[in-house]
Enzyme design. Structure first.
Site, PDB file in Angstrom:
ATOM      1  N   ASP A 103     -14.510   7.015   9.572  1.00 25.15           N
ATOM      2  CA  ASP A 103     -13.775   5.821   9.141  1.00 25.15           C
ATOM      3  C   ASP A 103     -12.555   5.616  10.043  1.00 25.15           C
ATOM      4  OD1 ASP A 103     -12.943   3.635   7.738  1.00 25.15           O
ATOM      5  OD2 ASP A 103     -12.330   4.730   5.931  1.00 25.15           O
ATOM      6  N   GLY A 195      -5.982   1.417  -0.970  1.00 20.80           N
ATOM      7  CA  GLY A 195      -5.388   0.100  -0.657  1.00 20.80           C
ATOM      8  C   GLY A 195      -4.428   0.025   0.481  1.00 20.80           C
ATOM      9  N   GLY A 198      -5.988   2.607   6.245  1.00 22.53           N
ATOM     10  CA  GLY A 198      -5.726   2.512   7.675  1.00 22.53           C
ATOM     11  C   GLY A 198      -4.369   3.024   8.089  1.00 22.53           C
TER      12      GLY A 198
END
Length: 243
Positions: A103, A195, A198
């Site tokens: 990811d 939420g 990243g």
């Protein structure tokens, strides 16, 4: 408006203004309407941002993706901010949405950011990280929710710690690989879960990981969040991609 596709900061506190000049608010701009934050990231080169692959987002005609640098209040246009258009989203080819493996994603900016007291790059770990010792103290920051139903408009951070991978593996149906790191709080009160996706994880003053995924209903008691660990294979991929 703030959109919540991933992790959120729970149990943290407001960051001192511009104490994290590398952190990025990724925003979707709908021309003539509004702009909303959807993920976090870190500036690693003047024209490159590192984030999570699940933050890849589709845009339509009349829309832009922006990397907002130098922000403290993500919904306002501050004098410290630089708002640069994202021209390429490059998730690693092996990313698997189902297993959440690999990811990680690079974002190329249209122009170079101007490095100053408000905006700066975050150095990648040289050679990559093999693992982090259980109990290592870390911090993570973002503009996600501060409670289960309330968002923060100001940048928040929280202190967490690395959780033993073997212990973490027993808490998830998803396979926890050597390229992931589990981070949380023994009381289940603090973390980023699904939420502030990243955003960068900092352990021992080093860029260690990327917010990836967590248990629904975060913060779920005693369930750590999972981050992409910046191992050698990811550092090599980044260098091969951006040169």
């Amino acid at each position: 408006m703030v959109y919540d596709p991933g992790a959120k900061i729970i149990g943290g506190h407001e960051v001192k203004r511009h104490a994290r000049p590398y952190i990025v608010s990724l925003q979707k701009h709908i021309r003539g309407n509004y702009t909303f934050h959807y993920c976090g990231g870190a500036l690693i080169r003047p024209n490159w941002v590192l984030t999570a692959a699940h933050c890849e987002i589709t845009i339509a005609s009349g829309q832009d993706l922006l990397a907002v640098l130098g922000a403290h209040v993500c919904s306002k246009i501050e004098t410290s901010q630089q708002r640069l258009r994202i021209i390429r989203q490059i998730p690693i080819a092996k990313y698997n949405k189902k297993t959440k493996k690999d990811d990680i994603m690079l974002l190329q900016l249209e122009t170079d950011a101007k490095i100053n007291q408000y905006v700066n790059v975050l150095n990648l770990p040289k050679g990559g990280i093999t693992d982090m010792k259980s109990g290592t103290r870390c911090t993570v920051a973002g503009w996600g929710r501060t409670k289960t139903s309330n968002y923060s408009d100001t940048l928040q951070e929280v202190e967490v710690e690395v959780i033993d991978r073997r212990k973490c593996k027993g808490m998830y149906q998803t396979k926890i690989t050597q390229d992931m790191i589990c981070v949380g709080d023994s009381e289940g009160r603090k973390n980023a879960c699904y939420g502030d996706s990243g955003g960068p994880l900092i352990c021992d003053k080093m860029y260690t990981g990327i917010v990836s995924f967590g248990e629904k209903g975060c913060p779920y008691p005693l369930i750590p969040a999972v981050y992409t660990l910046l191992t050698k294979k990811y550092i090599d991929w980044i260098q091969d991609t951006i040169g």
